[in-house]
Design a protein around this motif. Structure first.
Motif, PDB file in Angstrom:
ATOM      1  N   LEU A   5      38.003 -44.433  14.370  1.00  0.00           N
ATOM      2  CA  LEU A   5      36.554 -44.222  14.309  1.00  0.00           C
ATOM      3  C   LEU A   5      35.904 -45.253  13.389  1.00  0.00           C
ATOM      4  CD1 LEU A   5      34.909 -40.759  13.836  1.00  0.00           C
ATOM      5  CD2 LEU A   5      34.108 -42.712  12.580  1.00  0.00           C
ATOM      6  N   GLN A   6      36.482 -45.456  12.218  1.00  0.00           N
ATOM      7  CA  GLN A   6      35.933 -46.432  11.274  1.00  0.00           C
ATOM      8  C   GLN A   6      35.991 -47.842  11.848  1.00  0.00           C
ATOM      9  OE1 GLN A   6      38.324 -45.523   7.827  1.00  0.00           O
ATOM     10  NE2 GLN A   6      36.665 -44.341   6.901  1.00  0.00           N
ATOM     11  N   ALA A  21      32.474 -44.669  18.426  1.00  0.00           N
ATOM     12  CA  ALA A  21      32.683 -43.953  17.163  1.00  0.00           C
ATOM     13  C   ALA A  21      32.187 -42.517  17.276  1.00  0.00           C
ATOM     14  CB  ALA A  21      31.975 -44.682  16.024  1.00  0.00           C
ATOM     15  N   ASN A  22      31.026 -42.333  17.883  1.00  0.00           N
ATOM     16  CA  ASN A  22      30.489 -40.976  18.057  1.00  0.00           C
ATOM     17  C   ASN A  22      31.383 -40.134  18.954  1.00  0.00           C
ATOM     18  OD1 ASN A  22      28.283 -41.410  16.406  1.00  0.00           O
ATOM     19  ND2 ASN A  22      26.952 -42.026  18.088  1.00  0.00           N
ATOM     20  N   ALA A  71      35.902 -48.691  15.026  1.00  0.00           N
ATOM     21  CA  ALA A  71      34.857 -48.779  16.050  1.00  0.00           C
ATOM     22  C   ALA A  71      33.490 -48.937  15.401  1.00  0.00           C
ATOM     23  CB  ALA A  71      34.887 -47.538  16.950  1.00  0.00           C
ATOM     24  N   HIS A  72      33.256 -48.194  14.361  1.00  0.00           N
ATOM     25  CA  HIS A  72      31.972 -48.276  13.652  1.00  0.00           C
ATOM     26  C   HIS A  72      31.753 -49.684  13.085  1.00  0.00           C
ATOM     27  CE1 HIS A  72      28.578 -47.159  11.161  1.00  0.00           C
ATOM     28  NE2 HIS A  72      29.211 -47.663  10.118  1.00  0.00           N
ATOM     29  N   THR A  96      29.000 -47.999  18.295  1.00  0.00           N
ATOM     30  CA  THR A  96      28.500 -46.699  17.861  1.00  0.00           C
ATOM     31  C   THR A  96      28.842 -45.584  18.839  1.00  0.00           C
ATOM     32  OG1 THR A  96      26.693 -47.844  16.762  1.00  0.00           O
ATOM     33  CG2 THR A  96      26.425 -45.485  17.076  1.00  0.00           C
TER      34      THR A  96
END
Length: 78
Positions: A19-20, A31-32, A22-23, A28
């Motif tokens: 997730l981090q 990540a979401n 991807a962020h 976004t």
């Protein structure tokens, strides 16, 4: 955190890293989606507990480095 199975804790940690990443890449939506999946599979409180433990472990490591080497240990100075 003994009530969270180790396999779940590892899976949550791995997905938090994804997730981090991807962020940081600016993805976004990805990540979401990863965050929504984490909450759906493990629950918000379990994810929060794993994240809290990660932060606590990181702080403990930083404090140990500081105690042994002063600020040079935190900065990575030789």
């Amino acid at each position: 955190m003994s009530d969270i199975p180790a396999a779940d804790e590892r899976a949550i940690s791995d997905q938090l890293r994804q997730l981090q990443d991807a962020h940081h890449r600016g993805e976004t939506d990805a990540a979401n989606a990863l965050l929504d999946d984490l909450f759906a599979r493990y629950g918000r409180e379990t994810v929060k507990a794993v994240r809290w433990q990660q932060d606590s472990d990181r702080l403990a490591a930083d404090l140990n480095l500081f105690a042994m080497f002063g600020t040079a240990g935190l900065r990575g100075d030789d």
